[in-house]
Design a protein around this motif. Sequence first.
Motif, PDB file in Angstrom:
ATOM      1  N   ASN A 226      55.132  31.535  39.865  1.00 54.07           N
ATOM      2  CA  ASN A 226      55.937  32.719  39.539  1.00 54.07           C
ATOM      3  C   ASN A 226      55.171  34.019  39.729  1.00 54.07           C
ATOM      4  OD1 ASN A 226      58.104  31.086  38.694  1.00 54.07           O
ATOM      5  ND2 ASN A 226      57.244  30.892  36.645  1.00 54.07           N
ATOM      6  N   TYR A 227      53.895  33.898  40.014  1.00 55.94           N
ATOM      7  CA  TYR A 227      53.029  35.068  40.105  1.00 55.94           C
ATOM      8  C   TYR A 227      52.650  35.364  41.555  1.00 55.94           C
ATOM      9  CZ  TYR A 227      52.119  34.637  35.024  1.00 55.94           C
ATOM     10  OH  TYR A 227      52.226  34.578  33.665  1.00 55.94           O
ATOM     11  N   ALA A 228      52.374  36.638  41.805  1.00 59.18           N
ATOM     12  CA  ALA A 228      51.816  37.073  43.085  1.00 59.18           C
ATOM     13  C   ALA A 228      50.573  37.906  42.753  1.00 59.18           C
ATOM     14  CB  ALA A 228      52.831  37.892  43.878  1.00 59.18           C
ATOM     15  N   PHE A 229      49.423  37.287  42.833  1.00 59.12           N
ATOM     16  CA  PHE A 229      48.175  37.869  42.341  1.00 59.12           C
ATOM     17  C   PHE A 229      47.942  39.267  42.891  1.00 59.12           C
ATOM     18  CE2 PHE A 229      43.589  38.585  42.970  1.00 59.12           C
ATOM     19  CZ  PHE A 229      43.107  38.390  41.682  1.00 59.12           C
ATOM     20  N   TYR A 230      48.072  39.431  44.192  1.00 61.15           N
ATOM     21  CA  TYR A 230      47.759  40.725  44.812  1.00 61.15           C
ATOM     22  C   TYR A 230      48.831  41.771  44.508  1.00 61.15           C
ATOM     23  CZ  TYR A 230      44.188  38.305  47.573  1.00 61.15           C
ATOM     24  OH  TYR A 230      43.087  37.585  47.979  1.00 61.15           O
ATOM     25  N   ALA A 231      50.097  41.346  44.467  1.00 63.00           N
ATOM     26  CA  ALA A 231      51.195  42.302  44.346  1.00 63.00           C
ATOM     27  C   ALA A 231      51.536  42.644  42.901  1.00 63.00           C
ATOM     28  CB  ALA A 231      52.438  41.759  45.056  1.00 63.00           C
ATOM     29  N   ASP A 232      51.381  41.699  41.993  1.00 62.80           N
ATOM     30  CA  ASP A 232      51.793  41.932  40.608  1.00 62.80           C
ATOM     31  C   ASP A 232      50.984  43.041  39.947  1.00 62.80           C
ATOM     32  OD1 ASP A 232      53.686  39.936  40.767  1.00 62.80           O
ATOM     33  OD2 ASP A 232      52.417  38.402  39.857  1.00 62.80           O
ATOM     34  N   ASP A 233      49.715  43.105  40.285  1.00 65.42           N
ATOM     35  CA  ASP A 233      48.835  44.114  39.679  1.00 65.42           C
ATOM     36  C   ASP A 233      47.688  44.364  40.652  1.00 65.42           C
ATOM     37  OD1 ASP A 233      47.206  45.734  38.190  1.00 65.42           O
ATOM     38  OD2 ASP A 233      46.939  44.328  36.515  1.00 65.42           O
ATOM     39  N   PRO A 234      47.684  45.493  41.351  1.00 68.05           N
ATOM     40  CA  PRO A 234      46.597  45.776  42.292  1.00 68.05           C
ATOM     41  C   PRO A 234      45.216  45.712  41.656  1.00 68.05           C
ATOM     42  CG  PRO A 234      48.388  47.344  42.568  1.00 68.05           C
ATOM     43  CD  PRO A 234      48.702  46.558  41.337  1.00 68.05           C
ATOM     44  N   GLU A 235      45.155  45.912  40.340  1.00 64.12           N
ATOM     45  CA  GLU A 235      43.874  45.857  39.652  1.00 64.12           C
ATOM     46  C   GLU A 235      43.303  44.435  39.632  1.00 64.12           C
ATOM     47  OE1 GLU A 235      40.529  47.385  37.860  1.00 64.12           O
ATOM     48  OE2 GLU A 235      42.206  48.430  38.845  1.00 64.12           O
ATOM     49  N   ASN A 236      44.166  43.425  39.828  1.00 65.34           N
ATOM     50  CA  ASN A 236      43.686  42.036  39.855  1.00 65.34           C
ATOM     51  C   ASN A 236      42.599  41.855  40.903  1.00 65.34           C
ATOM     52  OD1 ASN A 236      45.411  41.200  37.840  1.00 65.34           O
ATOM     53  ND2 ASN A 236      46.936  40.333  39.222  1.00 65.34           N
ATOM     54  N   SER A 237      42.907  42.283  42.123  1.00 61.67           N
ATOM     55  CA  SER A 237      41.970  42.110  43.233  1.00 61.67           C
ATOM     56  C   SER A 237      40.734  42.979  43.050  1.00 61.67           C
ATOM     57  CB  SER A 237      42.666  42.445  44.552  1.00 61.67           C
ATOM     58  OG  SER A 237      41.781  42.294  45.642  1.00 61.67           O
ATOM     59  N   ARG A 238      40.939  44.206  42.596  1.00 59.80           N
ATOM     60  CA  ARG A 238      39.797  45.108  42.400  1.00 59.80           C
ATOM     61  C   ARG A 238      38.862  44.561  41.318  1.00 59.80           C
ATOM     62  NH1 ARG A 238      43.752  49.318  43.394  1.00 59.80           N
ATOM     63  NH2 ARG A 238      44.224  49.480  41.153  1.00 59.80           N
ATOM     64  N   LEU A 239      39.444  44.051  40.234  1.00 60.68           N
ATOM     65  CA  LEU A 239      38.623  43.526  39.146  1.00 60.68           C
ATOM     66  C   LEU A 239      37.861  42.280  39.584  1.00 60.68           C
ATOM     67  CD1 LEU A 239      37.800  43.735  36.159  1.00 60.68           C
ATOM     68  CD2 LEU A 239      39.757  42.264  35.616  1.00 60.68           C
ATOM     69  N   ALA A 240      38.511  41.414  40.347  1.00 57.74           N
ATOM     70  CA  ALA A 240      37.831  40.213  40.843  1.00 57.74           C
ATOM     71  C   ALA A 240      36.627  40.606  41.687  1.00 57.74           C
ATOM     72  CB  ALA A 240      38.800  39.357  41.652  1.00 57.74           C
ATOM     73  N   ASP A 241      36.813  41.551  42.581  1.00 55.52           N
ATOM     74  CA  ASP A 241      35.719  41.981  43.453  1.00 55.52           C
ATOM     75  C   ASP A 241      34.608  42.639  42.642  1.00 55.52           C
ATOM     76  OD1 ASP A 241      34.724  42.359  46.215  1.00 55.52           O
ATOM     77  OD2 ASP A 241      34.891  44.474  45.689  1.00 55.52           O
ATOM     78  N   LYS A 242      34.993  43.413  41.643  1.00 52.69           N
ATOM     79  CA  LYS A 242      34.007  44.076  40.803  1.00 52.69           C
ATOM     80  C   LYS A 242      33.177  43.060  40.015  1.00 52.69           C
ATOM     81  CE  LYS A 242      33.905  46.697  36.461  1.00 52.69           C
ATOM     82  NZ  LYS A 242      34.724  47.449  35.473  1.00 52.69           N
ATOM     83  N   ASN A 258      50.643  35.818  48.821  1.00 57.51           N
ATOM     84  CA  ASN A 258      51.174  34.860  47.868  1.00 57.51           C
ATOM     85  C   ASN A 258      52.610  34.495  48.227  1.00 57.51           C
ATOM     86  OD1 ASN A 258      49.335  36.875  45.758  1.00 57.51           O
ATOM     87  ND2 ASN A 258      48.858  34.708  45.955  1.00 57.51           N
ATOM     88  N   HIS A 259      52.945  33.243  48.035  1.00 55.54           N
ATOM     89  CA  HIS A 259      54.278  32.775  48.415  1.00 55.54           C
ATOM     90  C   HIS A 259      55.379  33.559  47.712  1.00 55.54           C
ATOM     91  CE1 HIS A 259      57.345  30.023  49.828  1.00 55.54           C
ATOM     92  NE2 HIS A 259      57.792  29.918  48.585  1.00 55.54           N
ATOM     93  N   GLU A 260      55.118  33.957  46.458  1.00 57.46           N
ATOM     94  CA  GLU A 260      56.119  34.707  45.718  1.00 57.46           C
ATOM     95  C   GLU A 260      56.444  36.045  46.389  1.00 57.46           C
ATOM     96  OE1 GLU A 260      58.040  34.675  42.368  1.00 57.46           O
ATOM     97  OE2 GLU A 260      58.110  32.836  43.548  1.00 57.46           O
ATOM     98  N   GLU A 261      55.491  36.607  47.110  1.00 62.23           N
ATOM     99  CA  GLU A 261      55.761  37.866  47.806  1.00 62.23           C
ATOM    100  C   GLU A 261      56.848  37.684  48.856  1.00 62.23           C
ATOM    101  OE1 GLU A 261      52.208  40.522  48.548  1.00 62.23           O
ATOM    102  OE2 GLU A 261      51.187  38.577  48.369  1.00 62.23           O
ATOM    103  N   TRP A 262      56.818  36.550  49.522  1.00 63.95           N
ATOM    104  CA  TRP A 262      57.837  36.244  50.527  1.00 63.95           C
ATOM    105  C   TRP A 262      59.161  35.907  49.851  1.00 63.95           C
ATOM    106  CZ3 TRP A 262      57.766  36.485  55.843  1.00 63.95           C
ATOM    107  CH2 TRP A 262      58.839  35.882  56.504  1.00 63.95           C
ATOM    108  N   SER A 263      59.094  35.090  48.795  1.00 62.24           N
ATOM    109  CA  SER A 263      60.310  34.629  48.132  1.00 62.24           C
ATOM    110  C   SER A 263      61.082  35.780  47.505  1.00 62.24           C
ATOM    111  CB  SER A 263      59.968  33.602  47.047  1.00 62.24           C
ATOM    112  OG  SER A 263      59.367  32.462  47.615  1.00 62.24           O
TER     113      SER A 263
END
Length: 829
Positions: A226-242, A258-263
């Motif tokens: 049900n989640y789209a890691f990159y799209a749901d919260d842009p801070e997700n990716s930034r925090l992971a990299d940090k 993420n598949h949810e982005e397409w769906s």
Amino acid sequence: MYHYLVTFLLFICNIIISNATERFVNFSKGDFLLNYSKKMELYLDPNDFEGVAHAVHDLCIDIGKVCGCKLTVSKNRRSNILIGTLGHSQEIDHLIGGKALGLEGKREKYIICTIGDRLVIAGSDRRGTIYGVYELSRQIGVSPWYYWADVPIERHAHIYIHRGIYTDGEPVVRYRGIFLNDEAPCLTTWVTHTFHTKYGEHQFYEKVFDLILRLKGNFLWPAMWNYAFYADDPENSRLADKMGIIIGTSHHEPMARNHEEWSRAHGRYGPWNYSTNQKKIDNFFLEGIKRIKGKEDVVTIGMRGDGDEAMGKETNIKLLQKIIANQRKIISRVTGRSAQETPQVWALYKEVQDYYDKGMRVPDDVTILLSDDNWGDVRRVPNSLDRKRSGGWGLYYHVDYVGAPRNSKWLNVTPIQNMWEQLYLAYNYGVDRMWVLNVGDLKPMEFPIDFFMQMAWDPNKFSPSKIIQYTRNFCAQQFGEDQADEAARILNLQGKYSGRSTVEMLNKDTYDLRSGEWNFVANQYMQLENSALRQFITLKPEYRDAYRELILFPVQAVSNIYQMYYSQAMNHYLYSNGDPFCNFWAKKTEDAFLRDSLLCQQYNKEIAGGKWDGMMIQKHIGYIGWNDDFLRNTLPKVYRIENTVSSDYIFKGTKGRVIIEAEHAQFLRNASKASWITIPYMGRTLSGISLQPYTEPTDSASLIYSFSIEGERRDTANIHIITKCTLDFLNKGGLIFTLSLDSSKPVSVNFNRNLNENPENISKVYYPTVARRIVDSIVKIPFKKTVDGRHTLTLHPVDPGIVFEKIVVDVGGYRPQFLFGKESLRERK
């Protein structure tokens, strides 16, 4: 000067660089006291990595929780704790350099050493330093599971350090991580309750990243149902990299999308079909690579069908080769570098392995991710030639699974012994580039996650005997040294017992009832539950939440499921034999079903003050197909024999016989128009019991007695049925009752055929019998062992007016007595 000092110590003092699992922290004595002041200082170069600063911030909190001291990051280079990354900390470069301690050119390696009365943590790169920081946290008593399993942090007045140089070396597997999968409804519900967000946002993922790093992992496939890691919260990716977490996308989510982005935007993008919709799909891929540019993310390449299905019935190698070629062109165009400079993985999951088996190959720099069979067995390993490819080989492994023959989502059912054996097999064949563990909701998979991460760091550390020691170490970390041995014993047995069958696959027919196998395994689990409860009450209160999450709840939950299905099996067995005792087992089945819901409710609402609300709502009772698309947990089917009245007792005989008063039937089944009536003080001992009124038919009436006998010595039983000496008042040639033992065919008994004044009977039978007032009818019948040691005797009056007074079952130990002996021990059921 200090650089030479360290080298001198290594050479002159012959200090061995130790595995960091060996302790350098002590709370009672040591070479120097780390917290000699209420205020401690730590030096970190301002130019070091953000992820290192994040870990240092955690360390300051951890030390405060352990000893109450305030640890602050200072500009003082002479602080008593120095932390830094090689090449990014002038003080680290000046003091120890790279070559002196073997950090230069190493991957994710840390050194923890003492220089004077200073504690130094140095890393070959940012994750090396981060792991060193969290190793100190672990050694002062902060479990990696302090948040995810509520492991308490014990207070200590002093933190002493042993001089030496400590390292855990380099990790063997380069990418080591978990996959949050099948996360609805449990994880998603818990996230909403806890973080008040609709999707998995950075507040949630920060907790996940923290756990991975404390376990010395570095990789994550985020939740994707049900989640789209990159799209749901842009801070997700930034925090992971940090923080230093490498992000990938699952085996069916190519190109950092993420598949949810397409769906969610299906109408805008069109069909997920590369043959007919290449332009939009390529643009979808392009957006994903743009989004991760400059980060460490590993790009999944290839393509599967929509919704984690196959692309089609045929293995279209030409199409998939085209897709991958175009994906690599997109990667190169976006990054401005050769595609081989961006880490990529091709997952051979399920039908995708057919492409490889039929000859399809990908560029040499791509990591090929093999898979298990979703149940913990490795499907394929590379041969000696294949192992030479520069991209290496990885493994996708499951302790959670949605698919045939049944989902396995509720609890961990993978013994770590099984995991070790297969992971070690894969490692021996060169599978060491990437290991990903499908952990479902993360909880309650804490134990296998912990083991998987340690195994990924260095598979060579483990052997069958060391696995047992690992379990003990894990328990010592979570519950304390004094509880470790017993907790480890229980945890090992829990894994063994649960590994026999997933909960979702269990049913009443899983184990054999007639041989006693069902009773045996159900009792094993009940004994284990008793052990866990005994240990639970000995724990300090602060450890009880962690113990309930990691040991007590899984043991109780599965033990209860075993009791439920065993009870259902007994219910069906007895019902098929017409034994009303089936009603007792129907009730036990229903009680266990109810207890299951209460246990899960306690997990959600009570443990850690309700912290894990939502984590234990997974359906697990009621499967009729492979998946859990039924509405709710469903009570297993049970049967009852109606119109029976039951008592609270069964009988336990000794010395080869059991003696029962007739009124003490386990079940009394009335006739349609007549009922059983007890006549007090009748007979030689207690009473008589008869079906009244005598003018009504006896039809379905019966008396059923339950008993067990110790000291059984014969294959046949002599069963004495003592009745009042009623005469043949109907003048039909004698009154009849039937008797059956267990599932045997009823035996017809005419007990008063000769109670008459015919010349041949009057003196030898009639007068002696009526004067004694009773008839002792002896029936010889086969006596066989039963599944649970309990036997059932059924009496049915064919004719009215029969008064039963006493029953004796003799299998070799009865000596005739005028009163027929004292009634055997009655036990509550």
